[in-house]
Design an enzyme around this catalytic site. Structure first.
Site, PDB file in Angstrom:
ATOM      1  N   CYS A 185       5.119 -12.695  -4.661  1.00 40.08           N
ATOM      2  CA  CYS A 185       4.218 -11.459  -4.405  1.00 40.08           C
ATOM      3  C   CYS A 185       4.693 -10.357  -4.585  1.00 40.08           C
ATOM      4  CB  CYS A 185       3.507 -11.894  -2.975  1.00 40.08           C
ATOM      5  SG  CYS A 185       2.395 -10.349  -2.896  1.00 40.08           S
ATOM      6  N   CYS A 221       3.633  -7.810  -2.001  1.00 34.08           N
ATOM      7  CA  CYS A 221       4.154  -7.743  -0.561  1.00 34.08           C
ATOM      8  C   CYS A 221       5.323  -7.483  -0.637  1.00 34.08           C
ATOM      9  CB  CYS A 221       3.923  -9.339  -0.211  1.00 34.08           C
ATOM     10  SG  CYS A 221       2.523 -10.026  -0.785  1.00 34.08           S
ATOM     11  N   ASP A 222       6.477  -8.028  -1.425  1.00 36.32           N
ATOM     12  CA  ASP A 222       7.727  -7.894  -1.296  1.00 36.32           C
ATOM     13  C   ASP A 222       8.575  -6.887  -2.023  1.00 36.32           C
ATOM     14  OD1 ASP A 222       7.528 -10.009   0.707  1.00 36.32           O
ATOM     15  OD2 ASP A 222       7.797 -11.263  -0.912  1.00 36.32           O
TER      16      ASP A 222
END
Ligand code: FAD
Ligand code: NAP
Length: 310
Positions: free
Chosen positions: A134, A137-138
């Site tokens: 992701c 997300c990261d």
């Protein structure tokens, strides 16, 4: 007893809830194991949902969908479903992970799909410590650092573009020299100065130490090897169908599946079991788009309404 149990709270499930309750079904519960919104909430940008002209994150696109479905009476339970079965009286049994069983007259399954693992050496060891599926997300953890992306589909290329805005360099590693992604995205990739294409190549190993990933070993089809010094690798090698809840105690699925595990449905989203519907990414021939999942959701919601009223 529920009129309708909706399993999965992505675009398909949320749209089904809206149509079924607005059409008059009273006892409708959507079981979603996480936050509603589905896999698109992990996308950094979506620009192809009709009528929405600005580019937005998947999270922003989905923000209002639960509120709209619940306005007409759909209930939401944050629960993971373990199995769906049907008893001899034609009542569906929704077995939840904690052991509770909920009865329902009809069921729509929209459990979608989840990112596939590549099987590369080091992937599991460093998952969450430099290996991610992701970028939204990261990605920020790798600000101004070099990262790699594995895959050649729409997800890999779109997320590589996203990462190029944050990171100093992105190596896009793909096992062929042609991409599965749409041509417009491929064009953007080729023009991006921060993205280096590493084609006809596979990742042999993801390496690192106690603080996480510090490199990936790559080799091309001629046997040439490279050691890419990256601090993260994002893996986008396709999706697995989430069909486990359909498997019965005897190991057989409750309804017909194709060889890839997708649920076989007709144009009205009917499965081979009466009163059981399936739609969205889970079904055969899914176009795997938010707008298509929403369309499927509306169709299945209307069909469940007709089934219960009959
Ligand atoms: P999903 O969105 O997968 O939702 C399924 C839901 O079911 C999930 O919320 C999951 O938590 C839940 N669930 C699963 N198992 C259980 C269980 N046992 N019990 C309870 N709940 C369960 N499409 C586009 O149109 N445009 C794009 O730009 C685009 N970009 C994308 C970018 C990325 C990174 C990804 C991954 C996908 C993208 N897609 C895009 C595809 C789109 O997200 C999917 O086609 C769509 O979300 C499918 O919707 P769905 O409702 O069928 O399933
Ligand atoms: P995908 O289209 O299945 O692509 C997976 C990619 O990973 C392919 O390029 C494949 O290579 C490669 N791959 C598979 N296994 C591998 C392995 N073990 N090692 C290395 N590479 C491997 O998956 P996706 O990109 O996640 O897309 C899923 C669906 O969602 C698609 O239908 C896609 O169109 C849709 N989607 C749409 C959008 C959009 O509309 N904007 C955005 C994202 C996703 P090969 O090409 O050689 O097979």
């Amino acid at each position: 007893m529920l009129d309708l149990a909706i399993i999965g709270g992505g675009p398909a499930g949320l749209t089904a809830g809206l149509y079924a309750t607005r059409g008059g079904l009273k006892e409708v519960v959507m079981f979603e194991k996480g936050m509603p919104g589905g896999q698109i909430t992990s996308s950094s940008e979506i620009e192809n949902y009709p009528g929405i002209t600005e580019v937005m994150t998947g999270m922003d696109l989905m923000e209002k969908w639960p509120e709209q479905a619940m306005r007409f009476g759909m209930n939401h339970r944050m629960d993971e479903v373990d199995r769906v079965s049907k008893d001899e009286n034609g009542i569906f049994k929704i077995l939840l992970l904690g052991g509770e069983v909920v009865d329902a007259r009809s069921v729509i399954v929209y459990t979608g799909s989840t990112p596939r693992r590549s099987g590369v050496k080091g992937e599991s060891l460093f998952f969450g410590r430099g290996v991610s599926t992701c970028a939204t997300c990261d990605g920020f953890f790798y600000k101004n650092q070099e990262v790699a992306v594995l895959g050649g589909g729409d997800t890999a290329l779109e997320e590589a573009l996203y990462l190029a805005n944050i990171c100093s360099k992105v190596y896009l590693i793909h096992r062929r020299d042609e991409f599965r992604a749409s041509p417009i995205t491929v064009e953007k990739i080729k023009k991006n100065q921060k993205i280096e294409l590493v084609l006809n190549s596979v990742v042999d190993e993801i390496v690192g130490d106690d603080s996480g990933v510090n490199g990936v070993y790559v080799s091309d089809k001629h046997g040439n090897k490279r050691d890419l010094r990256v601090s993260g690798i994002f893996i986008f090698v396709g999706m697995n169908v989430n069909n486990a809840i359909l498997v019965q105690e005897d190991g057989k699925p409750i309804c017909d599946l194709n060889e890839n595990g997708n649920v076989i449905v007709n144009l009205k989203m009917h499965t081979s079991v009466k009163g059981l519907f399936a739609a969205g990414d889970l079904r055969i021939d899914a176009s795997k788009q938010v707008v298509c999942a929403a369309g499927d959701g509306a169709t299945a919601g209307i069909q469940a309404l007709e089934y219960v009223n009959d």
